[in-house]
Design an enzyme around this catalytic site. Structure first.
Site, short mmCIF file in Angstrom:
data_model
loop_
_atom_site.label_atom_id
_atom_site.label_comp_id
_atom_site.label_asym_id
_atom_site.label_seq_id
_atom_site.Cartn_x
_atom_site.Cartn_y
_atom_site.Cartn_z
N THR A 197 0.80 -1.23 0.00
CA THR A 197 0.00 0.00 0.00
C THR A 197 0.84 1.28 0.00
O THR A 197 0.40 2.32 0.50
CB THR A 197 -0.95 0.01 1.21
N TYR B 153 4.57 6.26 4.44
CA TYR B 153 3.75 6.31 3.23
C TYR B 153 2.68 7.39 3.40
O TYR B 153 1.61 7.14 3.96
CB TYR B 153 3.08 4.96 2.95
N GLN C 21 12.43 -7.60 4.49
CA GLN C 21 11.71 -7.06 3.33
C GLN C 21 12.70 -6.35 2.41
O GLN C 21 13.11 -5.23 2.68
CB GLN C 21 10.61 -6.10 3.79
N LYS D 1 3.17 -3.83 -19.45
CA LYS D 1 2.32 -2.73 -19.95
C LYS D 1 3.11 -1.48 -20.34
O LYS D 1 2.57 -0.59 -21.00
CB LYS D 1 1.26 -2.36 -18.91
#
Length: 327
Positions: A20, A57, A170, A209
């Protein structure tokens, strides 16, 4: 989605996690809160119950959006958040955790992580023992269930482990960004530390993409991502063309193939189930639902080896720097 153990803790996570960073809006372009809420909820409904966020964030905005999306199902999800490099003194860690608990509207955090090592981004140097003592205290109080680190090298991970149990690392890790395999993966396997890979789709590059000539808004963090620049981007396009037939065989997208490859890592005889997990971000509900389906793609040993070789078309040309961006 079948869950896995997070390190040696009693926390169970899904191998695909919902990322997120984008929900915080800062360093992203064109993000709407309503879309973020619907997308996080769609991830949950598709079987992704582990949600990764961080205090930095959007200065807590992402955490608040996560709470808005999932507070009514808090007992069925796992929250992973992070304390930033400028808050690593003992009291700062405690205060940051309290802010995150408030933002997330919860009385416990399943996984609390050091976002970057002390000193990163010109932050003050704080002894890892001091930070770990604060985290251990929070764990003893039941405010956090497990401790993790992010963006740590093998040496830094081993040093932190002297002062408390680390259950996850992480790092940036994808088919197109694999420095972690040379450094910390063997240590994680040996010590049963889960790897929660961020940018497992190379910030969207592995979706296929982004075509040659694509230009990002200067405010978009991907404008400075090494993978999207010059020859690196050209090599990535070559690799994607070689991956398409494998994806077609499995009737899946390139993104699902890349995620399936990652959650099957590492390929060693010492493999411990659940070491490789992928934090996949999404802007829209259909993307989150598609990410969840990657857990159903089963690759043979021969296919994993084939995909590994294709990825090296890109990764063999990088140095050992673990930082994906030219910041």
């Amino acid at each position: 989605m079948e869950k896995r153990s997070l390190g040696k803790s009693d926390v169970q996570i899904t191998p695909i996690l919902m990322g997120t960073w984008q929900a915080g809006k800062k360093m992203w372009v064109g993000i709407e809160d309503a879309d973020s809420i619907k997308t996080i909820r769609a991830a949950f409904e598709a079987g992704i119950t582990t949600i990764d966020t961080a205090e930095v964030y959007g200065e807590g905005h992402s955490e608040r959006i996560v709470a808005e999306a999932l507070s009514d199902v808090r007992d069925r999800v796992e929250y992973a958040t992070k304390v930033f490099a400028n808050h690593l003194k003992h009291d700062q860690v405690i205060e940051a955790c309290e802010r995150s608990l408030t933002n997330l509207k919860t009385d416990y955090i399943d996984l609390y992580q050091i976002h970057w090592p002390s000193g990163a981004f010109s932050s003050e140097i704080v002894p890892i023992e001091e930070t770990m003592n604060a985290l251990t205290s929070l764990k003893e109080q039941g405010k956090i269930r497990a401790i993790g680190v992010s963006n740590f090298s093998r040496v830094q991970l081993a040093e932190a482990s002297k002062y408390g149990r680390i259950d996850s690392l992480q790092p940036p890790y994808s088919l197109f960004w694999r420095q972690i395999e040379k450094d910390a993966v063997p240590y994680c396997v040996e010590n049963n530390i889960s790897i929660l890979a961020y940018s497992p789709l190379a910030q969207g590059l592995l979706t296929g993409k982004f075509k040659p000539g694509h230009k990002f808004d200067p405010a978009d963090n991907r404008a400075k991502n090494k993978l999207f620049q010059g020859e690196n981007f050209e090599r990535a396009q070559q690799a994607l063309e070689k991956l398409r037939p494998i994806a077609d065989r499995h009737n899946c997208t390139l993104a699902q193939l890349a995620l399936a490859w990652l959650i099957a890592q590492p390929q060693t005889n010492a493999f411990t189930k659940g070491v490789g997990n992928a934090i996949a971000g999404a802007r829209y509900p259909e993307q989150a639902a598609a990410n969840a389906l990657a857990a159903e793609v089963k690759l043979s040993a021969a296919e994993l080896t084939e995909i590994d070789a294709i990825g090296r078309i890109v990764t063999d040309h990088f140095d050992d720097s673990p930082i994906m961006w030219n910041w």
